[in-house]
Scaffold this motif. Sequence first.
Motif, PDB file in Angstrom:
ATOM      1  N   ALA A  97      50.053  -2.936   3.079  1.00 42.42           N
ATOM      2  CA  ALA A  97      48.756  -2.539   2.534  1.00 42.42           C
ATOM      3  C   ALA A  97      47.624  -3.388   3.110  1.00 42.42           C
ATOM      4  N   VAL A  98      47.882  -4.689   3.305  1.00 42.88           N
ATOM      5  CA  VAL A  98      46.830  -5.566   3.843  1.00 42.88           C
ATOM      6  C   VAL A  98      46.850  -5.617   5.369  1.00 42.88           C
ATOM      7  N   SER A  99      47.703  -4.788   5.997  1.00 44.00           N
ATOM      8  CA  SER A  99      47.755  -4.700   7.464  1.00 44.00           C
ATOM      9  C   SER A  99      46.901  -3.515   7.898  1.00 44.00           C
ATOM     10  N   THR A 100      45.906  -3.780   8.725  1.00 48.96           N
ATOM     11  CA  THR A 100      44.987  -2.714   9.150  1.00 48.96           C
ATOM     12  C   THR A 100      45.015  -2.488  10.651  1.00 48.96           C
ATOM     13  N   SER A 101      46.032  -3.010  11.313  1.00 51.03           N
ATOM     14  CA  SER A 101      46.151  -2.809  12.754  1.00 51.03           C
ATOM     15  C   SER A 101      46.524  -1.361  13.033  1.00 51.03           C
ATOM     16  N   ILE A 102      45.686  -0.666  13.783  1.00 52.08           N
ATOM     17  CA  ILE A 102      45.986   0.738  14.102  1.00 52.08           C
ATOM     18  C   ILE A 102      47.033   0.847  15.198  1.00 52.08           C
ATOM     19  N   ALA A 103      47.340  -0.254  15.870  1.00 53.51           N
ATOM     20  CA  ALA A 103      48.435  -0.224  16.837  1.00 53.51           C
ATOM     21  C   ALA A 103      49.769  -0.088  16.117  1.00 53.51           C
ATOM     22  N   ASP A 104      49.887  -0.750  14.970  1.00 54.70           N
ATOM     23  CA  ASP A 104      51.123  -0.683  14.194  1.00 54.70           C
ATOM     24  C   ASP A 104      51.148   0.531  13.275  1.00 54.70           C
ATOM     25  N   ASN A 105      49.990   0.974  12.832  1.00 56.59           N
ATOM     26  CA  ASN A 105      49.896   2.132  11.949  1.00 56.59           C
ATOM     27  C   ASN A 105      48.607   2.868  12.276  1.00 56.59           C
ATOM     28  N   PRO A 106      48.682   3.959  13.066  1.00 59.89           N
ATOM     29  CA  PRO A 106      47.461   4.672  13.480  1.00 59.89           C
ATOM     30  C   PRO A 106      46.606   5.144  12.306  1.00 59.89           C
ATOM     31  N   GLY A 107      47.218   5.356  11.136  1.00 58.02           N
ATOM     32  CA  GLY A 107      46.455   5.818   9.976  1.00 58.02           C
ATOM     33  C   GLY A 107      46.091   4.712   9.020  1.00 58.02           C
ATOM     34  N   ALA A 108      46.149   3.473   9.493  1.00 59.92           N
ATOM     35  CA  ALA A 108      45.967   2.335   8.583  1.00 59.92           C
ATOM     36  C   ALA A 108      44.616   2.352   7.875  1.00 59.92           C
ATOM     37  N   LEU A 109      43.565   2.655   8.595  1.00 65.00           N
ATOM     38  CA  LEU A 109      42.233   2.545   8.005  1.00 65.00           C
ATOM     39  C   LEU A 109      41.970   3.605   6.947  1.00 65.00           C
ATOM     40  N   GLU A 110      42.697   4.708   6.998  1.00 63.61           N
ATOM     41  CA  GLU A 110      42.486   5.802   6.045  1.00 63.61           C
ATOM     42  C   GLU A 110      43.452   5.743   4.867  1.00 63.61           C
ATOM     43  N   SER A 111      44.435   4.854   4.907  1.00 61.55           N
ATOM     44  CA  SER A 111      45.499   4.904   3.906  1.00 61.55           C
ATOM     45  C   SER A 111      45.623   3.629   3.081  1.00 61.55           C
ATOM     46  N   ARG A 112      44.622   2.753   3.105  1.00 57.79           N
ATOM     47  CA  ARG A 112      44.727   1.517   2.336  1.00 57.79           C
ATOM     48  C   ARG A 112      44.464   1.800   0.848  1.00 57.79           C
ATOM     49  N   PRO A 113      45.211   1.149  -0.027  1.00 62.46           N
ATOM     50  CA  PRO A 113      44.916   1.295  -1.461  1.00 62.46           C
ATOM     51  C   PRO A 113      43.580   0.646  -1.820  1.00 62.46           C
ATOM     52  N   ASP A 114      43.056   0.998  -2.977  1.00 61.44           N
ATOM     53  CA  ASP A 114      41.716   0.548  -3.366  1.00 61.44           C
ATOM     54  C   ASP A 114      41.618  -0.965  -3.486  1.00 61.44           C
ATOM     55  N   TRP A 115      42.733  -1.635  -3.793  1.00 61.05           N
ATOM     56  CA  TRP A 115      42.662  -3.077  -4.003  1.00 61.05           C
ATOM     57  C   TRP A 115      42.591  -3.877  -2.703  1.00 61.05           C
ATOM     58  N   VAL A 116      42.781  -3.205  -1.584  1.00 63.37           N
ATOM     59  CA  VAL A 116      42.654  -3.874  -0.282  1.00 63.37           C
ATOM     60  C   VAL A 116      41.204  -3.781   0.172  1.00 63.37           C
ATOM     61  N   ARG A 117      40.575  -4.935   0.433  1.00 59.87           N
ATOM     62  CA  ARG A 117      39.152  -4.975   0.799  1.00 59.87           C
ATOM     63  C   ARG A 117      39.013  -5.633   2.178  1.00 59.87           C
ATOM     64  N   PRO A 118      39.207  -4.827   3.248  1.00 53.03           N
ATOM     65  CA  PRO A 118      39.134  -5.403   4.600  1.00 53.03           C
ATOM     66  C   PRO A 118      37.712  -5.752   5.005  1.00 53.03           C
TER      67      PRO A 118
END
Length: 975
Positions: free
Chosen positions: A689-710
């Motif tokens: 959830a706290v990982s926002t690297s799109i290399a590891d997860n292309p959909g990371a930025l669109e799929s974070r739960p609300d409690w993650v505040r990047p």
Amino acid sequence: MADSALLQRTELARPSVTVEDAKSILSDCFGLHGSISELGSQQDRNFLIDTGEEKLVLKVTRAEYPRHELEAQNRAMEHLFQMELGIRIPEPIASLTGEHVSHFEINGDHYWVRVLTYLDGEPLTRQKHLPVEVVAELGDIGAKIALGLSDFRHHGLDRVLQWDLRRAGPVALHLLKSLKDQKQRDRIAKAMIVAVKRLQPLAPELRVQPIHHDITDDNVVALLNADGHAIPDGVIDFGDIMNGWLVADLAVTCAALLHHADGDPFFILPAVQAFHARYPLLPSELKALWPLIVARAGILVASSEQQLAIDPDNNYVLGNIGHEREIFDLATSVPYALMEAAIFDAAGLPLPDAMPFITSRLLPALVPEDVRLTDLSVTSDALTGDNWADPEIDWKLLARAALETGIASTRFGEYRLSYTKPRSSQPPATFALHVDICLPAGTAAKAPFAGTILIDGHHLILSTKDMSLHLDGIDTALEHKQHVSAGELIGHVSGAAGSVGGLRVQMCRDPDLVPPLFAKPRQSRIWAWLCPSPSLLLGADVDAPETHSTELLQTRRAHFAAAQKNYYVNPPQIERGWREHLFDVHGRCYLDMVNNVSILGHGHPRLAAAAGRQWSLLNTNSRFHYSAVAEFSERLAALAPPGLDTVFLVNSGSEAVDLAIRLAWAHSGRRNILSLLEAYHGWTVASDAVSTSIADNPGALESRPDWVRPILSPNTYRGRFRGRNASEGYIAAAVEELARIDESGAGLAGFIAESPFGNAGGIPLPPGYLEAIYAMVRERGGLCIADEVQVGYGRLGHHFWGFEEQNVVPDIITIAKGMGNGQPLGAVITRREIADSLENEGYFFSSSGGSPVSCVVGMEVLDVMRDENLQANARDVGDHLKSRLMGLMDDFPIVGAIHGLGLYLGLEFVRDRESLEPATLETAAICNRLLDLGVIMQPTGDHLNVLKIKPPLCLSRESADYFVDMIQKVLSEGW
């Protein structure tokens, strides 16, 4: 004898035409004007013309060449152009009089002049390395051109040309007269005689048709695709077109490829396969191919040497002669029988395998069941530590086995670890083409088939026209060239009575060849056919089991979840390691520059002994009371800053991060976690959830739960604010997000970050960044989590923990990876009151975390790091490595920056140093090329354009230099 006109032409210098002359020709004959520069040529003069609207080529040819030959070239180009083969072809341009071949006189000399359209692109000769796809494409282009010309007719194709391989013998003899180097002249003459001798009986079966006869790296132009690969798509210079042997067209292409082959003659096989797939060749033509390649190589060198004697300032010839000598050296370095078999195999034709002539056994007294086979493979239990590096280890292990059992043998077809070569850009010859047998001295040896005895010192050969048997270690009373019958005594195993003797046995289908004892893995299947197993004549199975890497990979893909990726599309099967080296099942050694899990290096004997001992005593879970968990927890707490005195032991970094987040939640009573964009922390629900690297997860930025505040990634190289003075901008971005959290009233549980920005290649955070962020987080009651899974534990060399570089102390430290050297082991270190907060939610338990084996392994890792000064080594070797990597920036614009510290470095590739456009595709191709050169490396970062360099901390200075040398080789030669 060759035609006298042909021999006279070989002695012609280039036309004496200057750039000013070319301007006159262009204006007077074609009415064209523009900038002019000279292009290279051996016997013509070629000029590039830029009219401002288009680019053209002016070709000036001596009048000794008949006009109808030049007209044939023009017509052939027009013929192919109209066929739309998917290949760019030059078009002839008419002169002011409507002619495509015009006469011009300069200072009393007569010339033919022509103008052709210019094909943009780079000749492949400028790229030393050619990928296999490009090699295959060259073969396919040759086949397309040959097919396109098969129905073309013109009387100008019946010409006498020095490059016509049908006349290779007499032309070579004539050219060699001008060579002053007697040794080189003799080498070329000998090679030509052998090649022509092999061609003569095949000549009547070789098809004749119009052929381009010069589809080479000089005459095929390529355009760069998105990843920087040169894709061949245009054919130029039809100056050698003629009626000739069809297979000679392919031979010319293959010969040109040899100077890109890096010493491997099998490099040409994709071109052969592609040509044959589109335009099938006859068996006689395939048999003629390698002799024609040798003949072409000889003609190339002889012609250039002769041309330089006539025209010593010919820069075109001077620029090519090094390549041509390299082609000749490689073409003459391998047996005809080997290359003929390899070519037939590439074309999909079967190779004969029966050996009916073996009618009796070599050692009749040998009882097959008594033979002890010695395992010298990569996975052999007898090879421990680095004893494989002992040059005598094979004989030592064989002799030991013989003492135990009486008779012992090595295995045929075994890839031996003892023949590996660390830090080698070429795979070594590891495949055994022979067997060595230890058996009682005096054992009788008998001829397994009828033949002639040949004696060379202590080397005995039993030879027929189809097969030879090579024996070392035989005492014989037979005479040289004596004929023996099958079953006849040929000698006895050498040695004193009652002692153990050694016998080497090898077979070869080429009776004229003294075969090597080992073959390179890529060539092993063909060599194994040429030098078949001696099992049949020994009456005992002495063959090593085959490797099945491809089948195992298919099994993995069939049953192992696809989300669990492997490195590389066609990965080597790695089964052993030692220090910073990895070994595949073929004995190829790779330098491991990515394995931060194996912090001590691979195969460490102390670690193996400690783990083995503990396994033999006890392994269970941490609810039981045993010494190792207490001792290891105490040692971990002692490594942390004062106050961080409480330890959780878990299985992995993901589990450690997950637990750290739970601790922040439990201690603060809140949920919001501040994290960095572009970061990676793990694969569990919370760590992902706290990982926002799109290399590891292309959909990371669109799929974070609300409690993650990047918040904005403090990437000081390519981020919004750059350089080491970028702190204020990134801190301000964090302030904005914290203000939004404050406004929401939900509060803040904590902040997590790698101390150097590891996922981007170890980019240091701007000075003061963590100090400011930590202060603001703590003001709000949150906890500061330092993710040290990748960057900590001594890897940075100058610091044990990454956060030390920022002069801060976190509330929670997460570690894993190297702390177990591959054993599943992770930890969370924190303060007692934070750890106690978790008890409000119940107890915590990790089934294998803190097991006796894991704890013992963890302590042994720390002991070895101390005893071998590995943190200091990371500092010293890392600094040297970074300095050498920085040196690449001066010569290669693709190198954008070198990040990191110690042995956590990042080499970032960009297409432009101003725009910082990521060189993503190039980075992937560079990694694949490095694998070929014996280096394990993978791309990382959000743009997958960074080489994250994180080898075992035992990396030697020599290995660091090798790594940089190989990167330099790739960047210089292409990928």
